[in-house]
Scaffold this active site. Structure first.
Site, short mmCIF file in Angstrom:
data_model
loop_
_atom_site.label_atom_id
_atom_site.label_comp_id
_atom_site.label_asym_id
_atom_site.label_seq_id
_atom_site.Cartn_x
_atom_site.Cartn_y
_atom_site.Cartn_z
N GLY A 51 50.23 -10.62 116.04
CA GLY A 51 50.95 -11.54 116.91
C GLY A 51 51.46 -12.77 116.18
CG HIS A 87 44.57 -12.08 125.84
ND1 HIS A 87 45.79 -11.88 125.23
CD2 HIS A 87 43.82 -12.80 124.96
CE1 HIS A 87 45.80 -12.47 124.05
NE2 HIS A 87 44.62 -13.02 123.84
CE LYS A 143 47.18 -16.89 120.34
NZ LYS A 143 46.08 -17.61 119.61
CB VAL A 191 52.17 -12.70 125.44
CG1 VAL A 191 52.20 -12.61 126.96
CG2 VAL A 191 52.78 -11.44 124.82
CG HIS A 215 44.55 -8.69 122.54
ND1 HIS A 215 43.84 -9.66 123.22
CD2 HIS A 215 44.34 -8.94 121.22
CE1 HIS A 215 43.22 -10.43 122.36
NE2 HIS A 215 43.51 -10.04 121.14
CG MET A 240 38.29 -10.67 116.04
SD MET A 240 37.31 -12.00 115.29
CE MET A 240 37.77 -13.40 116.29
#
EC number: 6.3.2.1
Length: 515
Positions: A149, A35, A151, A178, A38, A31
Site C-alpha cells: 500500500g 481492514h 500509505k 484507502v 487490505h 500483519m
C-alpha cells in the site's frame, strides 16, 4: 482456501503449481487485523493473478523496544474469513519460530539513506525487520507480483531497493491508500482511537489536502509544502507532530531544483496511537487505452480478448463470467429469471471475484460470496438462463458500475454485448467480432467436448444460438449492436492466431501502441 503454518507446506504448495503453464502467483503480505485497505490489495491481487497467497504474520523484528508487540491485534479467525471471502488460495500464517527458527539471527540491512529519515528517525531497526521478513517470504513464495500500500511509502521505497539489490524476483505493485469516508487513512491502529481522538486525527488528511491545494496553485518549494502541513497539524490540540517531509518519492531525499514529483508525508501521535499518511504530488501516470470487444455468442470474443490482453500486458475483465455468476446464484436461490426486482437486489448483495485461470477449458476462475464456482457457472443450465438474467436493467447497471470501477484506470480489455456502446463508450479501440451461426455452433460443440460436458445435436445448438442472438439484440436495456465507431472483424475463415494478428495490427494503427 488452504491455511498453512509451516515453511515446508508453503513450499510444497508452490512447487505443486510451478510446473503448470500459465500460473502466475501473487502475494499480499500483512500483519493481520485486516481492514478495507487490505481488502483492496487482496481484491486487486486476486484479479491479476491465477494463484493468490496472503501472509499473516506479526513480525517481531520490526517492533522497537518502546512498541508493545503483545498489544498488536490478532483477530485470526476474522482475517481468515475475509481472505476466504475474497477468493484467496492460500494463507500462510506461521508462528514466530517458523520464520525465525534460530532467533532473529541474520538480518537484511537496507540502504541507510532510505531508513535513517522520516519514520526511521523514531523507529531504529524497524526497516531492517521489514526488509528481513519481506526477503524471507518473497523467497519462499516467489511471486510474479507482490502488492503493498502507498500509505507505507517509506516501506515501499525500502522494499523496492532491497528487492533490486538482492535480485529478488517479482514486480512490486503499489496500490493507492484507502481512506474512510471522513478522510482518515485506514490502519489497524485506528481501533485504538477514541471518538474524540479520531476527530483530532483528521487534521492529518486535512494537512495533506492543504499541500495538494498549494501544489495545484503552482507551489513547488518543498519547504513551503512542509510549512503548510505543519501549520495545519500544529493548530490541532492533542496532536503531536513526529515529522513532516517533502522528498523525492523513490530516494526519500530532497529534490534537486524542485523538479519532478514530491512525496509529502507526515507522522503524528494522538494519545498513544501513531498515525502516518502521505500524498504524491506531480506524479503523472499516462492512462493506457481501453479496448472494447463486442459481438454475438460464439464469435471468439473471450478467447481473443484473453490472448490480446496477454500480448499487450493488459488486464482482462471477463464480463460474461460476472453475469454467469449472478445467474448461478439466482438459480441456487430459485429466483425466476424473469423476476427483475429480486435479481437486481441479488446483484447488489452478491460479491463476485474473478481471477485468471490456468486451465484452457476454464480460463477464468470465479468466486461467489467466497465460494469458488468456476465449473458451476459454465454449466449448460446457466448458459440457457444467463441472457434472460442479464437483460434486467438493475442487474446490468450494478455489474456495469463494477466493471467501470475496475477499468477506469485503463490498460484493460473487456468483451461482451454492450462494452463499446454502453460500458465504455469512449474506449480507444472498439472491435465487433462476428461469425456465422453455423461456425458458432461448431465452436460451441468443440467447447462443450473440451470441458467434458454433453454435446447436443448441431441443429439444437444452432437454434439455441439464434434464440440467444434474438434475446441479446431485442432486449430493452443496452442491446447487442455494433458501435458506430467499431471495426467489424468476421472470424469465420480465420484461425485464432490470424485474427489475433489482425487485432494487434488494429491496435498499432488506431491507438499507436507498441506490441
Amino acid at each position: 482456501m488452504k491455511v498453512v503454518e509451516t515453511v515446508a507446506r508453503l513450499e510444497a504448495f508452490r512447487r505443486a503449481r510451478a510446473p503448470v503453464a500459465g500460473v502466475e502467483m501473487g502475494l499480499v503480505m500483512t500483519m493481520g487485523a485486516l481492514h478495507e485497505g487490505h481488502r483492496s490489495l487482496i481484491a486487486r491481487a486476486r484479479r491479476e493473478n491465477t494463484v493468490l497467497v496472503v501472509s499473516i504474520f506479526v513480525n517481531p523484528t520490526q517492533f522497537g523496544s518502546s512498541e508493545d508487540l503483545s498489544r498488536y491485534p490478532r483477530p485470526l479467525e476474522a482475517d481468515l474469513e475475509l481472505c476466504r471471502h475474497e477468493g484467496v488460495d492460500l494463507v500462510f500464517a506461521p508462528p514466530e519460530s517458523e520464520l525465525y527458527p534460530l532467533g532473529s539471527g541474520t538480518k537484511v540491512v537496507p540502504d541507510p539513506a532510505l531508513t535513517e529519515v522520516m519514520c526511521g528517525l523514531s523507529r531504529p531497526g524497524h526497516f531492517s525487520g521489514v526488509a528481513t521478513v519481506v526477503a524471507k517470504v518473497m523467497n519462499l513464495v516467489q511471486p510474479v507480483r507482490a502488492y503493498f500500500g502507498q500509505k507505507d511509502a517509506q516501506q515501499v521505497a525500502v522494499i523496492k531497493s532491497v528487492c533490486c539489490d538482492l535480485n529478488i524476483g517479482g514486480r512490486i505493485v503499489v496500490c493507492p491508500t484507502v481512506h474512510d469516508p471522513d478522510g482518515l487513512a485506514l490502519s489497524s491502529r485506528n481501533v485504538y482511537l477514541s471518538s474524540a481522538q479520531r476527530s483530532t486525527a483528521l487534521a492529518l488528511p486535512r494537512a495533506l489536502d492543504k499541500a495538494a491545494h498549494l501544489w495545484a496553485g503552482g507551489e513547488r518549494q518543498a519547504s513551503e509544502l512542509e510549512r503548510a502541513v505543519r501549520s495545519v497539524l500544529a493548530s490541532e490540540p492533542g496532536l503531536e507532530i513526529e515529522y513532516v517531509a517533502a522528498v523525492d518519492p523513490e530516494r526519500l531525499a530532497p529534490r534537486q531544483d524542485n523538479a519532478g514529483p514530491v512525496l509529502v508525508a507526515a507522522a503524528v501521535r494522538v494519545g498513544s496511537t501513531r498515525l502516518i499518511d502521505n500524498v504524491v504530488l506531480g506524479q503523472h501516470h499516462e492512462r493506457r487505452p481501453i479496448i472494447a470487444i463486442d459481438g454475438p455468442a460464439g464469435a471468439g470474443k473471450s478467447t481473443l480478448a484473453r490472448r490480446l490482453a496477454q500480448r499487450l500486458g493488459f488486464l482482462y475483465i471477463d464480463t460474461g463470467a460476472m453475469y454467469r455468476a449472478v445467474t448461478w446464484r439466482a438459480m441456487q436461490e430459485r429466483i425466476d429469471p424473469l423476476d427483475g426486482e429480486r435479481l437486481s437486489a441479488l446483484t447488489r448483495a452478491v460479491r463476485i471475484r474473478l481471477a485468471p485461470g490456468y486451465q484452457s477449458a476454464f480460463p477464468t476462475r470465479v468466486w461467489v460470496d467466497g465460494e469458488e464456482v468456476t465449473r458451476a457457472v459454465r454449466d449448460e443450465a446457466v448458459s440457457l438462463h444467463v441472457s434472460a438474467v442479464s437483460s434486467h436493467p438493475g442487474v446490468r447497471s450494478e455489474l456495469v458500475a463494477q466493471q467501470r470501477r475496475i477499468g477506469e484506470a485503463g490498460g484493460v480489455i473487456l468483451d461482451g454485448r454492450d462494452i463499446g456502446t454502453h460500458v465504455f463508450s469512449r474506449a480507444e479501440l472498439k472491435i465487433y467480432l462476428t461469425a456465422s451461426v453455423e461456425e458458432r455452433a461448431l465452436r460451441r460443440a468443440d467447447d462443450l467436448k473440451a470441458k467434458g460436458l454433453p454435446v447436443p445435436d448441431i441443429e439444437v445448438l444452432k437454434e439455441q444460438i439464434r434464440s440467444r442472438d434474438n434475446q441479446d439484440m431485442s432486449r430493452a436495456y443496452a442491446p447487442l449492436r455494433k458501435a458506430d465507431d467499431a471495426i467489424e472483424v468476421n472470424t469465420d475463415t480465420f484461425t485464432v492466431q490470424d485474427t489475433l494478428d489482425r487485432l494487434l495490427a488494429l491496435y498499432r494503427d488506431k491507438v499507436g501502441g507498441s506490441v
